[in-house]
Design an enzyme around this catalytic site. Structure first.
Site, PDB file in Angstrom:
ATOM      1  N   CYS A  11       0.866  -1.173   0.000  1.00  0.00           N
ATOM      2  CA  CYS A  11       0.000   0.000   0.000  1.00  0.00           C
ATOM      3  C   CYS A  11       0.903   1.224   0.000  1.00  0.00           C
ATOM      4  O   CYS A  11       2.101   1.115   0.272  1.00  0.00           O
ATOM      5  CB  CYS A  11      -1.011  -0.003   1.145  1.00  0.00           C
ATOM      6  SG  CYS A  11      -0.359   0.173   2.790  1.00  0.00           S
ATOM      7  N   CYS A  85      -5.292   0.766  -3.187  1.00  0.00           N
ATOM      8  CA  CYS A  85      -4.785   2.125  -3.000  1.00  0.00           C
ATOM      9  C   CYS A  85      -4.239   2.729  -4.284  1.00  0.00           C
ATOM     10  O   CYS A  85      -3.600   3.773  -4.254  1.00  0.00           O
ATOM     11  CB  CYS A  85      -3.711   2.112  -1.915  1.00  0.00           C
ATOM     12  SG  CYS A  85      -2.451   0.870  -2.191  1.00  0.00           S
ATOM     13  N   CYS A  89       2.532  -2.694  -8.912  1.00  0.00           N
ATOM     14  CA  CYS A  89       3.793  -3.398  -8.721  1.00  0.00           C
ATOM     15  C   CYS A  89       4.421  -3.629 -10.087  1.00  0.00           C
ATOM     16  O   CYS A  89       3.697  -3.810 -11.070  1.00  0.00           O
ATOM     17  CB  CYS A  89       3.552  -4.769  -8.088  1.00  0.00           C
ATOM     18  SG  CYS A  89       3.024  -4.721  -6.390  1.00  0.00           S
TER      19      CYS A  89
END
Length: 141
Positions: A11, A85, A89
Site C-alpha cells: 500500500c 490504493c 507493482c
C-alpha cells in the site's frame, strides 16, 4: 510456487493495511509462508490506530517500520497484493497479482480501523487456505 510461498503486501505508505495484512499472515500461517510488505511512498511510522487494533487481537506490530517497494521484493514474491490504493507493482511473468479493495485507515481512529483489520483477517485466511493449507493431521509440512 516454491515449497514455501512468498507474499508481498503493498500500500502507498506501508503504514496500515499492508502492515496489518503482513502481521495476520505471519500470525495465522506461521513459517508456512514468507511474508513481506512495502509501500511506494512509505510513511514515517506504522499507523498508531493500526498498532492498537492489532494489539486488541494479540498481535504486536509496534516495532514494524514502513519499507520502500523495490523491484527485488516483487521479483522474490509469488503473490503480490495491492490494498486498493492505486499502487502498482512491477510485473514479472509467473507472479500472481491481486488487489484487495479496503478502506484506508490513515487518519482514522481505532473504531474505524477494527472493521478493516477484521476484513483483512478474512482475506488472509482465504489466501492461506489457497496457497499454504495446513498439513493434514499426522503428516509433516
Amino acid at each position: 510456487m516454491a515449497d514455501k510461498p512468498s507474499v508481498l503486501f503493498v500500500c502507498v505508505h506501508n503504514a496500515g493495511r499492508s502492515q496489518m495484512a503482513a502481521a495476520w499472515l505471519t500470525h495465522l500461517a506461521g513459517d508456512r509462508v514468507e511474508v513481506r510488505s512495502a509501500g511506494s511512498d512509505p510513511g514515517d511510522q506504522v499507523n498508531p490506530a493500526a498498532v492498537e487494533a492489532m494489539a486488541e487481537v494479540g498481535i504486536d506490530i509496534s516495532a514494524a517500520t514502513p519499507k520502500i517497494l523495490t523491484v527485488d521484493a516483487v521479483r522474490a514474491s509469488d503473490v503480490c497484493i495491492t490494498m486498493g490504493c492505486g499502487d502498482t507493482c512491477p510485473v514479472f511473468p509467473g507472479k500472481r497479482y491481486l488487489d484487495w479493495t479496503l478502506d484506508d485507515p490513515a487518519g482514522q481512529g481505532v473504531e474505524a480501523v477494527r472493521p478493516i483489520r477484521d476484513e483483512i483477517r478474512t482475506l488472509v485466511e482465504a489466501l492461506i487456505a489457497e496457497i499454504a493449507p495446513a498439513p493434514a493431521a499426522g503428516t509433516t509440512a
